[in-house]
Design a protein around this motif. Structure first.
Motif, PDB file in Angstrom:
ATOM      1  N   LYS A   1      18.004 -21.362   7.466  1.00 49.04           N
ATOM      2  CA  LYS A   1      17.692 -22.337   8.509  1.00 49.04           C
ATOM      3  C   LYS A   1      18.247 -21.922   9.863  1.00 49.04           C
ATOM      4  O   LYS A   1      17.575 -22.040  10.888  1.00 49.04           O
TER       5      LYS A   1
ATOM      6  N   ASN B   1      18.053 -35.683   9.505  1.00 53.53           N
ATOM      7  CA  ASN B   1      17.134 -35.039   8.577  1.00 53.53           C
ATOM      8  C   ASN B   1      16.591 -33.740   9.168  1.00 53.53           C
ATOM      9  O   ASN B   1      16.742 -33.460  10.360  1.00 53.53           O
ATOM     10  N   SER B   2      15.900 -32.964   8.331  1.00 55.39           N
ATOM     11  CA  SER B   2      15.374 -31.676   8.769  1.00 55.39           C
ATOM     12  C   SER B   2      14.345 -31.823   9.880  1.00 55.39           C
ATOM     13  O   SER B   2      14.167 -30.907  10.685  1.00 55.39           O
TER      14      SER B   2
ATOM     15  N   ASP C   1      20.122 -31.147   5.517  1.00 54.14           N
ATOM     16  CA  ASP C   1      19.741 -29.945   4.769  1.00 54.14           C
ATOM     17  C   ASP C   1      20.974 -29.166   4.322  1.00 54.14           C
ATOM     18  O   ASP C   1      21.081 -28.750   3.155  1.00 54.14           O
TER      19      ASP C   1
END
Length: 815
Positions: free
Chosen positions: A667, A53-54, A332
């Motif tokens: 990101k 996960n982020s 993401d």
């Protein structure tokens, strides 16, 4: 107690066996010669696969198992479960030595020594039987496995005696609590559900520590007949409740494990399951379109010797080993990729359209995203009836669950570019890009010796750009320029350069090295192309793709994982020059539509195959390399001439890449790429000889002597005498090795003399003396008279005019 039990059973079995007709003098020896110790194996547990996960936390993608089991500790099991098992199955569990002498004598007296259940089998004996069944189920050979299972479950006296002896030995080695815990973790609870924790989660949606009296009793009831009393089948619920209410709960009350109030409350509670199916199989990762990535991970386990000596062993270890597999997948990026693909390519359409997006991180080889326009399903019935589902991973090789690959078109040109640069050429070299028929004998191949014949090729769109620099040929993806570059190289070495970038055919066959392969006729997986472009971004160092970061076994120990192997494909300076050329593709070239224009430096290359069957865009920043393929899974529909949901099919790759990378770049960002040295960018400039007036043979010699390649440009209109050289393109200077196109004069042009200031008669004389016929002259103004002078001509002085046809306008004015 175990020692006493051994003596008592030894003495007891003689009359018991005599009833069956076995000689008494054989019975003692038979029992004493049986094995006395059994070691519990590692229990088969489900393997979990995670993405990231982020916030860096793991996200469960899927679980894979043969037995849905989650092993838990003593304190993670409700006391009601332990009490229910002991009260129902073995009330004297904590006082006997592995064999309940009273129950066994009673069973023997009834000629039922071989029966199972609470009549004679203690918890220790049932645990022994489950261990033997587990051992049998782990055998790879089917015949051996079936024989071992039959041996572990047959209803014979010798099997019961062996079970008794092993139970006695088990109690000598393990504590009572350990035996009960092992029993509760190994016990079957119907179907593929094993162990109390998985049973609690599956049947009631709670952990084993949170089970109520009624729930615990209902689960313990299942143990007696797992497939007959499992409560996920509604028809079994009445029998399960009867077993719970008539056997389990009364036994708990009798043994003072529950109070009368607890008993009454449990009896009044109907058996109401809350079935929570476990996450099983890669299709459960379809919520973020990661089913195919999950399948790729399972294929890695099947194929890599790090997980076992053969595929069957590796796959069994995977399904039963209780691995915790932490993958490289970035949630993401995966969601961004899923959204970009879903927004542009339907799962099913009028033709069998397919799409794939794969991202690899330069320098690590980590696969960060893997998406295609289908839902993953390994169920043949689903894939046969649902065109939006597939078991074939478009992103990977055939050996890893993929297809046999797709032709990659002009994305493959980067390997010719790499070989061009590393053999001393530059981006400034000039190549003829016009369509033509090539002599295949002129293509050198040190692997095969080359080919004969001819190869007629045209550029995409039928363009004829003439002489172009390699930089311009790359930006515009000029086929003929690249084929003529390949003529100056070794086809075998181009293939070997591609292989240094990790490139291989998806079907496992060797890469082709024919001239046509320069234009991308090899069928390659998108993951392979993403890895190759990642190497360009990584200053020429190729890192093999990896999907697994770490693996823990069921004890929490680290297991070895397949590492990324990083090796130089080309020198950093060569990679920098490649990037320089490939930047032009996204900055005004064929891939401009893929550029998200977010200020992050990037490069890339388009690819389109014959009949526009397959379309590609592969590109990279310093942080991410992404390959996008959109094409025909089956059939040949021209994407460029087809509309898909109102969008031109040939543009879908660009829409996907720009949308996705725009999000991904927010990101990961990206840095400037290193600069290449001038010799690779501009080359070494060499003066081109002045060829005007030479014969064609003399010009050929002068061009080649100066270190250039000679190209006969044919006959053109020229002021030079017919048959002599007019000039060349380029002229002046060019990089060594460039193609110099030489043109021969047809003698049809004449150079206009300078007649300004002359009288009309003087002008006519000078013009005709230059070889221009008088009937070509047209006066604008008086053609004679006192004081009339020429003020201008059109064409002007020194400019060419075709002899005998073009008009020469002479402007005059009276003084």
């Amino acid at each position: 107690m175990s020692a006493i039990a051994g003596i008592l059973v030894t003495a007891m079995v003689t009359p018991a066996l005599a009833v069956t007709g076995i000689a008494a003098n054989n019975s003692i020896g038979m029992f004493e010669n049986l094995p006395s110790y059994i070691k519990p194996d590692e229990l088969a547990e489900k393997t979990n696969i995670y993405a990231t996960n982020s916030d860096g936390s793991p996200r469960l993608l899927a679980s894979v198992f043969e037995q849905d089991r989650e092993e838990v500790g003593w304190d993670q099991i409700s006391p009601f479960v332990k009490d229910a098992v002991i009260a129902t199955e073995d009330p004297r569990f904590y006082s006997h030595g592995g064999v309940d002498i009273q129950s066994t004598l009673r069973a023997a007296a009834g000629n039922a020594l071989e029966t199972s259940g609470s009549g004679a089998s203690t918890i220790s004996m049932q645990y022994v039987r489950n261990i033997q069944v587990q051992k049998a189920e782990s055998i790879q050979d089917e015949a051996e496995r079936d024989a071992a299972y039959e041996e572990a479950t047959k209803t014979t006296i010798d099997r019961k005696l062996k079970e008794i002896k092993l139970a006695i030995g088990l109690e000598k080695e393990f504590s009572k609590d350990d035996i009960l815990l092992g029993y509760l973790n190994i016990a079957p609870f119907g179907g593929r559900v094993y162990g109390i924790q998985s049973a609690a989660k599956y049947y009631f949606g709670v952990n084993a520590t949170d089970l109520t009296v009624a729930q615990a009793a209902s689960l313990v009831a299942i143990v007696n007949a797992p497939n007959d009393l499992r409560i996920d089948w509604p028809e079994n619920i009445p029998d399960n409740q009867a077993r719970r209410d008539l056997d389990v709960l009364p036994a708990m009350l009798k043994e003072h494990k529950i109070s009368q109030a607890q008993f009454d409350e449990a009896i009044a509670t109907p058996v109401t399951p809350n079935i929570v199916p476990p996450s099983t199989g890669c299709q459960t990762a379809n919520d973020i379109a990661a089913g195919f990535f999950c399948d790729y991970v399972t294929a890695i386990v099947k194929n890599d010797p790090a997980f076992g000596e053969d595929e069957n062993t590796r796959w069994t270890n995977f399904k039963t080993g209780g691995y915790q597999i932490y993958t490289t997948l970035d949630v993401d990026l995966q969601i961004a990729a899923m959204d970009a693909v879903n927004a542009n390519v339907p799962k099913a359409y009028d033709f069998d359209i397919g799409s794939s997006l794969v991202t690899v991180r330069p320098g690590t080889g980590e696969v960060l995203a893997m998406v295609q326009n289908k839902d993953y399903s390994a169920d043949p019935e689903v894939t046969a009836t649902n065109p939006g589902a597939s078991a074939v991973n478009y992103s990977t090789d055939f050996a890893y669950g993929g297809s046999t690959g797709f032709q990659v078109g002009s994305t493959y040109k980067i390997f010719t570019l790499a070989d061009w640069l590393k053999t001393g050429h530059s981006l400034g070299d000039i190549i003829n890009g016009n369509a033509g028929t090539l002599n295949l004998a002129q293509f050198r191949n040190s692997c095969t010796g080359g080919n004969g014949g001819t190869y007629a090729v045209k550029n995409d769109g039928g363009s004829n750009p003439g002489n172009v620099t390699v930089r311009a040929a790359t930006a515009a993806s000029v086929n003929l320029a690249y084929l003529r570059m390949a003529q100056k190289l070794d086809q075998c070495e181009i293939k070997q350069t591609a292989e240094a970038f990790g490139v291989h055919r998806a079907d496992g066959n060797p890469l082709g090295d024919n001239p046509a392969d320069v234009l991308g006729t090899n069928e390659i997986a998108p993951l392979t192309m993403a890895g190759a472009f990642a190497a360009v971004a990584n200053e020429g160092v190729y890192c093999s793709p990896v999907a697994i970061k770490r693996i823990l076994d069921n004890q929490g120990n680290e297991l070895p994982v397949p590492p990324s192997t990083c090796t130089p494909a080309v020198e950093p300076n060569v990679a920098a020059a490649m990037v320089d050329a490939l930047k032009g593709v996204v900055n005004g070239g064929t891939g401009a539509a893929s550029n998200p224009d977010d200020g992050i430096p990037l490069f890339g290359k388009t690819g389109t195959t014959d009949s526009e069957k397959d379309t590609w865009f592969v590109g990279a920043t310093t942080e991410l390399a992404t390959a996008v393929w959109v094409g025909n899974v089956v059939g040949t529909v021209s994407l460029r001439n087809t509309s898909v949901n109102g969008q031109n099919g040939g543009q879908l790759r660009h829409f996907i890449w720009s949308t996705y990378m725009g999000n991904a770049n927010t990101k990961y960002g990206g840095n400037q790429f290193p600069s290449a040295t001038s010799d690779l960018i501009n080359g070494v400039q060499v003066n081109i000889p002045n060829l005007a007036g030479m014969t064609i043979d003399a010009a050929r010699g002068a061009v080649t002597a100066a270190g250039f390649d000679f190209q006969d440009g044919g006959v053109i209109d020229s002021t030079q005498p017919a048959g002599l050289v007019d000039g060349s393109s380029p002229a002046g200077s060019a990089t060594k090795g460039s193609t110099i196109t030489v043109f021969t004069s047809n003698g049809q042009l004449r150079s206009v003399p300078n007649v300004t200031g002359m009288s009309p008669s003087q002008a006519v004389a000078a013009i005709t003396a230059a070889g221009i016929q008088q009937n070509q002259i047209v006066f604008d103004g008086p053609s004679g008279g006192s004081g009339v002078k020429v003020t201008a001509t059109s064409p002007g002085a020194g400019e060419p005019i075709r002899a005998g046809s073009d008009k020469l306008r002479v402007t005059t004015k009276a003084g």
